[in-house]
Design a protein around this motif. Structure first.
Motif, PDB file in Angstrom:
ATOM      1  N   VAL A 257      41.351  39.496  33.669  1.00  0.00           N
ATOM      2  CA  VAL A 257      42.468  38.618  33.982  1.00  0.00           C
ATOM      3  C   VAL A 257      41.910  37.204  34.033  1.00  0.00           C
ATOM      4  CG1 VAL A 257      44.278  38.049  35.638  1.00  0.00           C
ATOM      5  CG2 VAL A 257      43.580  40.436  35.329  1.00  0.00           C
ATOM      6  N   ASN A 258      42.411  36.335  33.193  1.00  0.00           N
ATOM      7  CA  ASN A 258      42.003  34.932  33.196  1.00  0.00           C
ATOM      8  C   ASN A 258      43.210  34.057  33.484  1.00  0.00           C
ATOM      9  OD1 ASN A 258      39.235  35.169  32.629  1.00  0.00           O
ATOM     10  ND2 ASN A 258      39.627  35.418  30.454  1.00  0.00           N
ATOM     11  N   TYR A 263      38.077  32.879  35.349  1.00  0.00           N
ATOM     12  CA  TYR A 263      38.066  34.294  35.691  1.00  0.00           C
ATOM     13  C   TYR A 263      38.934  34.558  36.915  1.00  0.00           C
ATOM     14  CZ  TYR A 263      36.372  38.807  37.358  1.00  0.00           C
ATOM     15  OH  TYR A 263      36.300  40.093  37.795  1.00  0.00           O
ATOM     16  N   ALA A 264      39.754  35.615  36.850  1.00  0.00           N
ATOM     17  CA  ALA A 264      40.598  35.976  37.992  1.00  0.00           C
ATOM     18  C   ALA A 264      40.571  37.463  38.303  1.00  0.00           C
ATOM     19  CB  ALA A 264      42.038  35.526  37.749  1.00  0.00           C
ATOM     20  N   GLY A 265      39.903  38.286  37.477  1.00  0.00           N
ATOM     21  CA  GLY A 265      39.850  39.697  37.813  1.00  0.00           C
ATOM     22  C   GLY A 265      39.342  40.580  36.693  1.00  0.00           C
ATOM     23  N   SER A 266      38.888  41.793  37.058  1.00  0.00           N
ATOM     24  CA  SER A 266      38.407  42.798  36.101  1.00  0.00           C
ATOM     25  C   SER A 266      38.899  44.173  36.518  1.00  0.00           C
ATOM     26  CB  SER A 266      36.873  42.838  36.053  1.00  0.00           C
ATOM     27  OG  SER A 266      36.317  41.629  35.612  1.00  0.00           O
ATOM     28  N   TYR A 267      39.197  45.018  35.521  1.00  0.00           N
ATOM     29  CA  TYR A 267      39.486  46.419  35.800  1.00  0.00           C
ATOM     30  C   TYR A 267      39.118  47.239  34.566  1.00  0.00           C
ATOM     31  CZ  TYR A 267      43.965  45.476  33.352  1.00  0.00           C
ATOM     32  OH  TYR A 267      44.924  45.106  32.438  1.00  0.00           O
ATOM     33  N   ASN A 330      32.174  45.184  38.794  1.00  0.00           N
ATOM     34  CA  ASN A 330      33.327  46.076  38.930  1.00  0.00           C
ATOM     35  C   ASN A 330      33.040  47.466  38.372  1.00  0.00           C
ATOM     36  OD1 ASN A 330      36.097  46.379  39.854  1.00  0.00           O
ATOM     37  ND2 ASN A 330      36.547  46.760  37.690  1.00  0.00           N
ATOM     38  N   PHE A 345      40.025  47.494  40.799  1.00  0.00           N
ATOM     39  CA  PHE A 345      40.439  46.187  40.296  1.00  0.00           C
ATOM     40  C   PHE A 345      39.732  45.140  41.145  1.00  0.00           C
ATOM     41  CE2 PHE A 345      43.947  42.778  40.413  1.00  0.00           C
ATOM     42  CZ  PHE A 345      43.466  42.149  39.280  1.00  0.00           C
ATOM     43  N   THR A 347      39.107  41.371  42.145  1.00  0.00           N
ATOM     44  CA  THR A 347      39.792  40.089  42.059  1.00  0.00           C
ATOM     45  C   THR A 347      39.488  39.294  43.326  1.00  0.00           C
ATOM     46  OG1 THR A 347      41.946  39.030  41.643  1.00  0.00           O
ATOM     47  CG2 THR A 347      41.942  40.954  43.101  1.00  0.00           C
ATOM     48  N   TYR A 410      36.864  37.772  47.966  1.00  0.00           N
ATOM     49  CA  TYR A 410      36.734  38.714  46.849  1.00  0.00           C
ATOM     50  C   TYR A 410      36.955  40.127  47.366  1.00  0.00           C
ATOM     51  CZ  TYR A 410      35.108  35.203  43.573  1.00  0.00           C
ATOM     52  OH  TYR A 410      35.044  34.114  42.735  1.00  0.00           O
ATOM     53  N   ARG A 423      47.855  45.402  42.044  1.00  0.00           N
ATOM     54  CA  ARG A 423      48.505  44.095  42.199  1.00  0.00           C
ATOM     55  C   ARG A 423      49.503  44.128  43.364  1.00  0.00           C
ATOM     56  NH1 ARG A 423      47.419  41.052  37.542  1.00  0.00           N
ATOM     57  NH2 ARG A 423      46.794  42.269  35.720  1.00  0.00           N
TER      58      ARG A 423
END
Length: 442
Positions: A257-258, A263-267, A330, A345, A347, A410, A423
């Motif tokens: 997620v950008n 950068y704003a997140g990974s899953y 992650n 997730f 973030t 975080y 989310r």
């Protein structure tokens, strides 16, 4: 059992980048947040491992993490003045007080840094660690977007970028690209969110060129990547490892997620997405890229950013991060929650406060609301660090009564089938944090 010492300074590009290069205008960011991110390396630790952090980890967070099974040893910088000096990276901190840390860190342990910075080789030699690192010059070279540009050329894959070696070239190339749409200007070693600039039109392009020319007049050298803004639908990344013998291991694929190029997140990418990549030549390109990296002199962790376009086309190499990554962290968090048949997730929640807040309070209010992940309750988040939110004292106190201090919490948000669950969980957590008189900014 052999132990590993994990450590790092996350803003690696700030030390790799030459001070003689011109810079794009950028928003200032909190170095205190970045310096506190070393705590996020704990998911990589096993019981016998050591995590070195700039600041001591919050004791209440450590207790919570130990209940989850994370029982690593935390050693922190003992000199508060050094820890607060953001001009010093992690190897500077250790070498400045080497005699003390040599007594604490086991001889012939392995050292696993977030990235290679100056003094890394001297640090390994002085402490007798059993590692060999690629040279700093090699690390700087392969992390540059210039290398990614040239690699795409060598591998014969899509390469829509150009290199501007002066403000004049930037103006000329940018004007040509603007004929077909918006233009993205990238600093070769720019920091996430502060190394990219979107140029919507000629007026902005001229302002940026003039801004760079002013720096050139003072002796700075200009070099930037220019590329058209592509119609992207998704960012993702591939985490790999290159051994000292050149063997390549694919560790994971993470969707990203950008927001505003930051950068704003990974899953986890998921089996369906990975199968789609397997039907293309994506993974063969990843291996070819790693062979090129190895031939250039690099070995170790690498994260290759990729993207999926609206047309269905995959752009396999956007840029290369020859270091550890948030996606790798992650991956380890995901490995932990998989024992509960869940996915992770990763973030952050950007928050501000004007009154005193402690990690004990945050953990308490999350637990009371049923939003703290435990081995009994799997409907909550896992807080990953305190220093990125609360600063060096692990207690947040604004500098003045009317001033709001900002930080980032975080977290890992576990989910069972769809990331939308995570989310939703994050939104609930944000509402609970507001009960501590905190403002939420993202």
């Amino acid at each position: 059992m052999e132990s590993t010492v994990y450590l790092g300074t996350f803003d690696s590009e700030a030390w790799w980048r030459s001070p003689n290069r011109s810079m794009l205008p950028s928003m200032s960011s909190s170095q205190a947040v970045t310096m506190g991110m070393d705590e996020l390396l704990f998911p990589l630790c096993k019981e016998q491992d050591i995590l070195f952090t700039r600041q001591p980890m919050d004791e209440h967070l450590r207790s919570y993490l130990s209940q989850l099974g994370y029982t690593f040893t935390n050693i922190h910088c003992r000199n508060p003045d050094h820890a607060e000096d953001h001009s010093l990276h992690v190897f500077d901190l250790l070498m400045a007080d080497a005699g003390y840390y040599q007594q604490l860190l086991p001889v012939e342990a392995l050292i696993s840094p977030y990235s290679i910075l100056s003094d890394a080789d001297e640090f390994v030699r002085r402490f007798s660690f059993g590692n060999h690192f690629p040279s700093l010059d090699t690390v700087k070279a392969v992390n540059s977007k210039i290398y990614s540009h040239e690699l795409r050329q060598r591998l014969g894959i899509r390469n829509s970028s150009s290199i501007a070696d002066s403000s004049e070239e930037l103006l000329t190339l940018g004007s040509e690209l603007l004929q077909t749409g918006q233009v993205l200007v990238k600093d070769p070693l720019g920091v996430s969110g502060r190394g990219n600039m979107l140029i919507p039109g000629e007026r902005m392009l001229k302002r940026i060129a003039a801004y760079l020319q002013e720096q050139e007049n003072k002796g700075k050298r200009t070099q930037f990547i220019l590329e058209p803004l592509l119609d992207k639908t998704e960012d993702f990344s591939c985490q790999l490892f290159i051994s000292e013998q050149g063997e390549v291991q694919c560790i994971s694929v993470q969707r990203m997620v950008n927001e505003a190029f930051s950068y704003a997140g990974s899953y986890p990418a998921g089996s369906g997405f990975v199968e789609r990549l397997q039907e293309t030549d994506y993974f063969s390109i990843m291996e070819a890229a790693c062979r090129d990296l190895f031939e250039t002199g690099y070995h170790g962790e690498v994260c290759i950013d990729s993207m999926l376009l609206a047309s269905g086309e995959i752009v396999p190499i956007v840029e290369i991060n020859a270091r550890k990554s948030m996606g790798l962290i992650n991956h380890h968090l995901n490995h932990y929650v998989q024992q509960y048949s869940m996915f992770s997730f990763l973030t952050f929640i950007q928050a501000g406060y004007a009154t005193e807040v402690t990690m004990q309070q945050i953990l308490g209010v999350l637990r009371a609301s049923g939003l703290l992940f435990t081995q009994e309750n799997r409907q909550g988040i896992i807080p990953l660090g305190a220093s990125t939110l609360l600063g060096s004292g692990n207690t947040a106190i604004a500098q003045a009564e009317s001033e709001w201090r900002k930080g980032k919490l975080y977290v890992a948000a576990p989910y069972t089938s769809d990331v939308s669950e995570a989310r939703t969980l994050i939104r609930r957590v944000k509402d609970v944090l507001k009960s501590l008189s905190m403002k939420i900014y993202n």
